[in-house]
Design a protein around this motif. Structure first.
Motif, PDB file in Angstrom:
ATOM      1  N   LYS A 131      48.930 -48.221  33.375  1.00  0.00           N
ATOM      2  CA  LYS A 131      50.333 -48.136  32.983  1.00  0.00           C
ATOM      3  C   LYS A 131      51.293 -48.546  34.087  1.00  0.00           C
ATOM      4  N   ASN A 132      50.827 -48.484  35.339  1.00  0.00           N
ATOM      5  CA  ASN A 132      51.711 -48.815  36.463  1.00  0.00           C
ATOM      6  C   ASN A 132      51.614 -50.277  36.885  1.00  0.00           C
ATOM      7  N   LYS A 133      50.930 -51.092  36.083  1.00  0.00           N
ATOM      8  CA  LYS A 133      50.768 -52.514  36.406  1.00  0.00           C
ATOM      9  C   LYS A 133      51.781 -53.320  35.606  1.00  0.00           C
ATOM     10  N   PHE A 134      52.804 -53.832  36.299  1.00  0.00           N
ATOM     11  CA  PHE A 134      53.905 -54.507  35.618  1.00  0.00           C
ATOM     12  C   PHE A 134      53.885 -56.028  35.760  1.00  0.00           C
ATOM     13  N   LEU A 135      53.145 -56.541  36.733  1.00  0.00           N
ATOM     14  CA  LEU A 135      53.201 -57.966  37.031  1.00  0.00           C
ATOM     15  C   LEU A 135      52.343 -58.785  36.078  1.00  0.00           C
ATOM     16  N   LEU A 136      52.807 -59.996  35.777  1.00  0.00           N
ATOM     17  CA  LEU A 136      51.949 -60.991  35.146  1.00  0.00           C
ATOM     18  C   LEU A 136      51.093 -61.601  36.247  1.00  0.00           C
ATOM     19  N   HIS A 137      49.810 -61.554  36.049  1.00  0.00           N
ATOM     20  CA  HIS A 137      48.849 -61.924  37.086  1.00  0.00           C
ATOM     21  C   HIS A 137      48.111 -63.196  36.681  1.00  0.00           C
ATOM     22  N   TYR A 138      47.960 -64.143  37.610  1.00  0.00           N
ATOM     23  CA  TYR A 138      47.248 -65.387  37.346  1.00  0.00           C
ATOM     24  C   TYR A 138      45.738 -65.201  37.508  1.00  0.00           C
ATOM     25  N   VAL A 139      44.966 -65.797  36.592  1.00  0.00           N
ATOM     26  CA  VAL A 139      43.507 -65.850  36.739  1.00  0.00           C
ATOM     27  C   VAL A 139      43.022 -67.246  36.345  1.00  0.00           C
ATOM     28  N   PRO A 198      59.057 -62.562  34.630  1.00  0.00           N
ATOM     29  CA  PRO A 198      59.194 -61.427  33.710  1.00  0.00           C
ATOM     30  C   PRO A 198      58.040 -60.445  33.876  1.00  0.00           C
ATOM     31  N   SER A 199      58.279 -59.199  33.502  1.00  0.00           N
ATOM     32  CA  SER A 199      57.197 -58.215  33.536  1.00  0.00           C
ATOM     33  C   SER A 199      56.197 -58.542  32.428  1.00  0.00           C
ATOM     34  N   ALA A 200      54.984 -58.055  32.602  1.00  0.00           N
ATOM     35  CA  ALA A 200      53.940 -58.322  31.615  1.00  0.00           C
ATOM     36  C   ALA A 200      54.318 -57.748  30.255  1.00  0.00           C
ATOM     37  N   GLU A 201      54.841 -56.516  30.253  1.00  0.00           N
ATOM     38  CA  GLU A 201      55.193 -55.869  28.988  1.00  0.00           C
ATOM     39  C   GLU A 201      56.337 -56.605  28.302  1.00  0.00           C
ATOM     40  N   GLU A 202      57.338 -56.999  29.088  1.00  0.00           N
ATOM     41  CA  GLU A 202      58.473 -57.743  28.533  1.00  0.00           C
ATOM     42  C   GLU A 202      58.001 -59.058  27.921  1.00  0.00           C
TER      43      GLU A 202
END
Length: 229
Positions: A131-139, A198-202
């Motif tokens: 729940k505390n992970k907000f970033l969009l992360h590249y893979v 943008p945040s991942a959730e947004e």
């Protein structure tokens, strides 16, 4: 391998909107090609099977690239906005020449090394579990031959090393990630004032891009044609 071929492969990846030629100058690009050539020869990436190539690239990045922690100062609100000087760490140049990068740089570097060795790759975004992970992360998503047929592999040496250091099960971590196909909205907002867009959730709720849960379903994204890339 001929350096012109390395340059062609690198240009193709860097010019994708999810990465960005705007973060490079000519000198950076020339130095990157020289460095890639040295790594490809040193790791013998033109020989061996697909699994061996993936292992070599993953281990090289885990052991030779550090996370550029100061890149996230604006995200942590320690400074008002990301300085332009930090954007170099979004690149394969940051990862392979300077030895520091954030996730976009890790992914760009991984794709250049893997595609130079003959593998097919794509850049995906992900929402990390928790729940505390907000970033969009590249893979990096990789289509490869595992010997008994074609399969798909997610490479994320930054998160893998972090999981190992914290005693987390990285394979479970990959199963719990949400994987996202980047599209135009993300391309236009991938940096922003905070450096991470943008945040991942947004992004997932506002834009609702193509996405799947678990690494076992990334083939659904990999095989979709995306003319924006």
């Amino acid at each position: 391998m001929n350096k012109q071929k390395i340059a062609d492969i690198s240009s193709k990846i860097i010019e994708e909107k999810v990465h960005g030629i705007e973060f490079y100058d000519e000198n950076m690009f020339r130095n990157l090609i020289d460095r890639v050539s040295t790594i490809v020869d040193g790791l013998d990436l033109l020989n061996g099977n697909d699994t061996e190539k993936i292992f070599k690239v993953n281990e090289f990045l885990k052991n030779n690239v550090k996370v550029r922690k100061s890149y996230f100062d604006a995200f942590r609100e320690e400074i008002p906005e990301i300085p332009e000087s930090e954007l170099i760490y979004r690149t394969a140049y940051g990862a392979l020449v300077l030895g520091e990068a954030m996730c976009a740089g890790y992914t760009e570097a991984a794709r250049i090394l893997l595609e130079t060795s003959g593998l097919e790759t794509q850049t995906l975004l992900s929402k990390l579990p928790g729940k505390n992970k907000f970033l969009l992360h590249y893979v990096t998503a990789i289509k490869y031959d595992r010997g008994s047929g074609r399969d798909y592999y997610i490479m994320d040496p930054e998160r893998e090393k972090s999981c190992e250091e914290k005693g987390f099960d990285f394979r479970r971590y990959l199963m719990e990630m949400t994987y996202i196909k980047p599209e135009e909205y993300f391309f236009e907002h991938k940096v922003g004032k905070n450096g991470v867009g943008p945040s991942a959730e947004e992004y997932l709720t506002k834009i609702n891009p193509q996405h799947v849960l678990s690494k076992n379903n990334v083939d659904e994204l990999f095989n979709k044609k995306d003319e924006l890339l």
